[in-house]
Every structure is written in structure tokens, then in C-alpha cells.
Design a protein around this motif. Sequence first.
Motif, PDB file in Angstrom:
ATOM      1  N   GLY A 108      32.707  42.155  16.738  1.00 42.56           N
ATOM      2  CA  GLY A 108      33.312  42.227  15.422  1.00 42.56           C
ATOM      3  C   GLY A 108      34.546  43.113  15.466  1.00 42.56           C
ATOM      4  O   GLY A 108      34.906  43.654  16.511  1.00 42.56           O
ATOM      5  N   PRO A 109      35.217  43.294  14.339  1.00 44.20           N
ATOM      6  CA  PRO A 109      36.444  44.081  14.301  1.00 44.20           C
ATOM      7  C   PRO A 109      36.186  45.541  14.640  1.00 44.20           C
ATOM      8  O   PRO A 109      35.116  46.071  14.371  1.00 44.20           O
ATOM      9  N   GLU A 154      44.053  42.270  11.310  1.00 41.42           N
ATOM     10  CA  GLU A 154      44.337  43.144  12.448  1.00 41.42           C
ATOM     11  C   GLU A 154      43.095  43.704  13.146  1.00 41.42           C
ATOM     12  O   GLU A 154      43.059  43.765  14.384  1.00 41.42           O
ATOM     13  N   PRO A 155      42.048  44.161  12.426  1.00 40.25           N
ATOM     14  CA  PRO A 155      40.862  44.644  13.145  1.00 40.25           C
ATOM     15  C   PRO A 155      40.252  43.584  14.056  1.00 40.25           C
ATOM     16  O   PRO A 155      39.753  43.901  15.143  1.00 40.25           O
ATOM     17  N   TRP A 156      40.298  42.339  13.628  1.00 42.01           N
ATOM     18  CA  TRP A 156      39.772  41.261  14.453  1.00 42.01           C
ATOM     19  C   TRP A 156      40.669  41.009  15.663  1.00 42.01           C
ATOM     20  O   TRP A 156      40.182  40.667  16.745  1.00 42.01           O
ATOM     21  N   VAL A 157      41.971  41.189  15.487  1.00 43.38           N
ATOM     22  CA  VAL A 157      42.898  41.068  16.622  1.00 43.38           C
ATOM     23  C   VAL A 157      42.583  42.137  17.661  1.00 43.38           C
ATOM     24  O   VAL A 157      42.544  41.869  18.869  1.00 43.38           O
ATOM     25  N   GLN A 158      42.335  43.364  17.196  1.00 48.09           N
ATOM     26  CA  GLN A 158      41.999  44.445  18.120  1.00 48.09           C
ATOM     27  C   GLN A 158      40.691  44.163  18.849  1.00 48.09           C
ATOM     28  O   GLN A 158      40.553  44.466  20.051  1.00 48.09           O
ATOM     29  N   ALA A 159      39.737  43.566  18.149  1.00 45.44           N
ATOM     30  CA  ALA A 159      38.472  43.220  18.795  1.00 45.44           C
ATOM     31  C   ALA A 159      38.686  42.197  19.898  1.00 45.44           C
ATOM     32  O   ALA A 159      38.106  42.306  20.990  1.00 45.44           O
ATOM     33  N   GLU A 160      39.541  41.199  19.634  1.00 52.11           N
ATOM     34  CA  GLU A 160      39.838  40.192  20.649  1.00 52.11           C
ATOM     35  C   GLU A 160      40.600  40.804  21.822  1.00 52.11           C
ATOM     36  O   GLU A 160      40.393  40.426  22.976  1.00 52.11           O
ATOM     37  N   PHE A 161      41.466  41.775  21.528  1.00 53.51           N
ATOM     38  CA  PHE A 161      42.204  42.454  22.591  1.00 53.51           C
ATOM     39  C   PHE A 161      41.243  43.183  23.537  1.00 53.51           C
ATOM     40  O   PHE A 161      41.355  43.074  24.762  1.00 53.51           O
ATOM     41  N   GLY A 173      24.078  42.100  13.778  1.00 55.29           N
ATOM     42  CA  GLY A 173      24.731  43.402  13.737  1.00 55.29           C
ATOM     43  C   GLY A 173      25.009  43.831  12.315  1.00 55.29           C
ATOM     44  O   GLY A 173      24.509  43.253  11.346  1.00 55.29           O
ATOM     45  N   ALA A 174      25.820  44.872  12.172  1.00 52.86           N
ATOM     46  CA  ALA A 174      26.032  45.498  10.879  1.00 52.86           C
ATOM     47  C   ALA A 174      27.162  44.879  10.070  1.00 52.86           C
ATOM     48  O   ALA A 174      27.385  45.278   8.950  1.00 52.86           O
ATOM     49  N   GLY A 175      27.909  43.961  10.641  1.00 53.51           N
ATOM     50  CA  GLY A 175      28.969  43.332   9.870  1.00 53.51           C
ATOM     51  C   GLY A 175      30.349  43.789  10.274  1.00 53.51           C
ATOM     52  O   GLY A 175      30.563  44.272  11.381  1.00 53.51           O
ATOM     53  N   PRO A 176      31.310  43.652   9.352  1.00 53.33           N
ATOM     54  CA  PRO A 176      32.717  43.818   9.710  1.00 53.33           C
ATOM     55  C   PRO A 176      33.182  45.255   9.888  1.00 53.33           C
ATOM     56  O   PRO A 176      34.345  45.553   9.688  1.00 53.33           O
ATOM     57  N   ASP A 177      32.291  46.193  10.249  1.00 53.22           N
ATOM     58  CA  ASP A 177      32.725  47.554  10.522  1.00 53.22           C
ATOM     59  C   ASP A 177      32.853  47.808  12.012  1.00 53.22           C
ATOM     60  O   ASP A 177      33.090  48.932  12.452  1.00 53.22           O
ATOM     61  N   GLY A 178      32.650  46.771  12.813  1.00 51.76           N
ATOM     62  CA  GLY A 178      32.808  46.914  14.247  1.00 51.76           C
ATOM     63  C   GLY A 178      31.497  46.996  14.987  1.00 51.76           C
ATOM     64  O   GLY A 178      31.468  46.970  16.216  1.00 51.76           O
ATOM     65  N   ALA A 179      30.380  47.138  14.286  1.00 51.19           N
ATOM     66  CA  ALA A 179      29.099  47.325  14.964  1.00 51.19           C
ATOM     67  C   ALA A 179      28.418  46.017  15.326  1.00 51.19           C
ATOM     68  O   ALA A 179      27.503  46.001  16.137  1.00 51.19           O
ATOM     69  N   GLY A 180      28.826  44.918  14.697  1.00 55.93           N
ATOM     70  CA  GLY A 180      28.111  43.673  14.928  1.00 55.93           C
ATOM     71  C   GLY A 180      28.888  42.693  15.779  1.00 55.93           C
ATOM     72  O   GLY A 180      29.932  43.001  16.334  1.00 55.93           O
ATOM     73  N   THR A 181      28.329  41.489  15.918  1.00 52.73           N
ATOM     74  CA  THR A 181      29.000  40.427  16.652  1.00 52.73           C
ATOM     75  C   THR A 181      29.053  39.197  15.780  1.00 52.73           C
ATOM     76  O   THR A 181      28.260  39.028  14.858  1.00 52.73           O
ATOM     77  N   VAL A 182      29.968  38.322  16.086  1.00 46.00           N
ATOM     78  CA  VAL A 182      30.088  37.072  15.356  1.00 46.00           C
ATOM     79  C   VAL A 182      29.409  35.979  16.173  1.00 46.00           C
ATOM     80  O   VAL A 182      29.156  36.164  17.370  1.00 46.00           O
TER      81      VAL A 182
END
Length: 420
Positions: free
Chosen positions: A257-258, A198-205, A242-251
Motif C-alpha cells: 500500500g502507499p 503520490e503515496p501509491w507512486v512511492q509504494a511502487e518505487f 492489512g490496515a488500509g491506505p496508511d502504508g501498513a496493508g497490501t492491495v
Amino acid sequence: MFAPFTALRRDLRKACRDFDPEGLSGPELTAAIDEFVGIEKLAAGARLRAAKHIDQATVGEDGDGSRALWLAKRTGQSPKDAEKDLETSEKLEQLDATDEALRNGELSSTQAHEVTSGAGADPAAELELLDTAKNASVPELRRKAKKVRAAATDAEEKAKRAQERRDFSAGVDEKEGEGWIHGKGPASAIAEILALLEPWVQAEFHRARRAGRRERRGALMFDALLAALRFAAAARKGTMTGAGPDGAGTVPGGRPGPVGPPVRILVRVDAAALQRGHTVAGEVCEIDGLGPVSVEAIRALLPQATIDLVITNGVDVFNVTHLGRRATARQQVVLDWIGGQCTRQGCGATRNLQVDHRIDWAHTHLTELRGLDWLCIEDHKRKTHQGWALVDGTGRRPMVPPEDPAHPKNANAPPEASAA
């Protein structure tokens, strides 16, 4: 014995051939369709009641090999649907009320399948399922039958089988040129996968919104899964930014990120079942949006912070009063459970629902659980902008326009003074 049916079929064929829907008014067309549906239900009921008497001797004469194939050949159904007919027919012997409803043309074959699938597991639920079939939508009936079956069967054994049958496959549709993926497994595991995604879905949204694109949720979930797997691959290689899966980074590819916390997993379980360790007939243990699971699976999930557990006594839930306009988090959790679909009778919507105050908050300045309903977006618009309202009461009930006598403002209005 068959002469009346033969004559009826001959007359019906002529009436159907001569029927011309062109030029019919709305009420006339409605009446015609109601008649056709009534005829279909009567015929389907008779066919279902006859199906159990198909024996191997009858099948053998045509060499079809199985009763389902024999029936499918004559009805134009798939063998799977024909098998459902046979299962339904076999169960009717123990379900007198359902048999009577079929004789009276009150059920379609689909409704009969669902009623017998639930009542066959728990005969005590037969009348409740019939009432749902007659007054609610087929998706609602399916959900009800699913709950009845789950409560009447061994959830732990089903969970074990689901674990053994877990699978994941992929392929390409050569005609459409599209790839596809399909997975199945224990409902608790699917719920965990969705919560992690879900966090990744929100990031895509948010990414789509910034780009001015409106995307279906299914499309966003596809992109989110790819982004999460790319992130995991980059993390393994040490090339992520970036910082990883806490929302601060990018893939890789520049996708964000999420963002935000994972979606919660909402579970309702009856207190007695949780204490006992398993459900018995009539008890519930299920994940919202997915369906019944075993108590053992819920216990395995309990240590996770993403679990919201609603413990109830049968169908009763607690009431919470809040002085603010919005439902509290505690109320929201319970509403998410008890309001799993739009409150308007006949609406099968279960997603994108909105909380509605039964009595306008401007008049009460209270948010009480017992005073809240779920409405789908369209029904909420009707209530807010067109004056429609749910009739007085609680639970699922009809929604009527302002001029309807059952509208609360009309039903509660003082009687007019009689003429002198």
C-alpha cells in the motif's frame, strides 16, 4: 518587388545543393548551422509579417475554404500551426518591438508565437518576453508567456470553463496494441489527484527498487493508479488485507500500500490577489508544476493539510537563515517556488533539481535562502566534480568551466603584479 527574392532563392538553392558537411570541423559546422538558422529566421519573419494580409479573396481562388488551410497547404504545416501563424501576424501590428525583431531575424516562428501570445494579452510584458526569447530556452519562454496570459485574463472564468470541459476518455491504439487514457479538468483538481496518487507512486518505487528494477516515473504512476483503484475496489468489497491506505496493508496482487505522507501541493499567490479574491495583470496565482489557477480554487484547497502556500509581494520572497547545512522546510518551500528550473542560464530542467550552496557550506556554516541555487543533476555534477561554477550574481546566470575568466575564482582573484 519580388525580383530580389527570386534571385536570392535561386542563389540559395545552388549554395544549399553544393553544401557538403562531410569533413567540416566542429567550429565550421557550428558556423554553418548558425548561418542556416539565421536564414530560416529571416524568412520566417517575413512570412509571418505577410500572413495577416491573406484575405478571403486570395483563399477563394484556390477553393481551400479557410486562410489556415490555404497557408498550411503552401507551408507544409498542420492547419493548427498555420492558424498560430495567422494569430501571430494579426498581433504584430500592436507589437512594434516584436515586429522589429522579426525584421532583423532575431526570432524563430515558435518564439514569435509565444511572445505574441503573451504580449497580445499584456503589451507591457513585450520587452520582457523578447528578452526571454533571446536569452533562454523555448520551454522557459512558454512558461513565461503562460504566466503573462494568466495574469492578464480572468482566471475565475477560465476555471469555470475548465470545469465545464472536464473529460476522461480511454481507447486502444490498434497499430501499437497499447491502451491509452486521457483526462483534463481544472488545474486545482489535477493537482489534488496527483497529491492523492503520490503515496501509491512511492509504494511502487520501493517495490521496484526491492526487485532491482529501474522504472520511469510515468510507468510507476501507471502502476500506482491501478493499485489505488484495486485497493478501493477491495475496500468496497471488504476483501482488502492489512490496515488500509496508511502504508501498513497490501492491495490485491500482493502490492504494498502507499507509504509516507502525500506530496504537498505548492502554491504561490500574491498577497494582494489573495485579499482581493482575483488576480489582475502582473499578479500571480499558480500551482507549481501545473500553472495558473484562480484564487477561488486556491481558497477551496486551503483547508487541506497538503497545501504549502507561498504568499509574496510581486516577485519578492522572504529570506530565511538556518544554522544547519540543509535548507529548512520553510526555505525548501520557497526554493521549490522560486527555483522552478535549473539556475544555469539555458538549461530548461524543472524536475529532479538539487539545492546548491552558492558559497560552500564548509566555509560559512550557514544556510541562507539568498545563498542557495537550484541545479539539475548534470550541472550539479559539473560544479562538484569538474570545477564548473555559476558566474557571480543571483538568479539565472551562465555556468562556466574553471579556466573561464568569468569563473568566480578568476573574477575575484587579485590582479597579477606587473612586470618590473
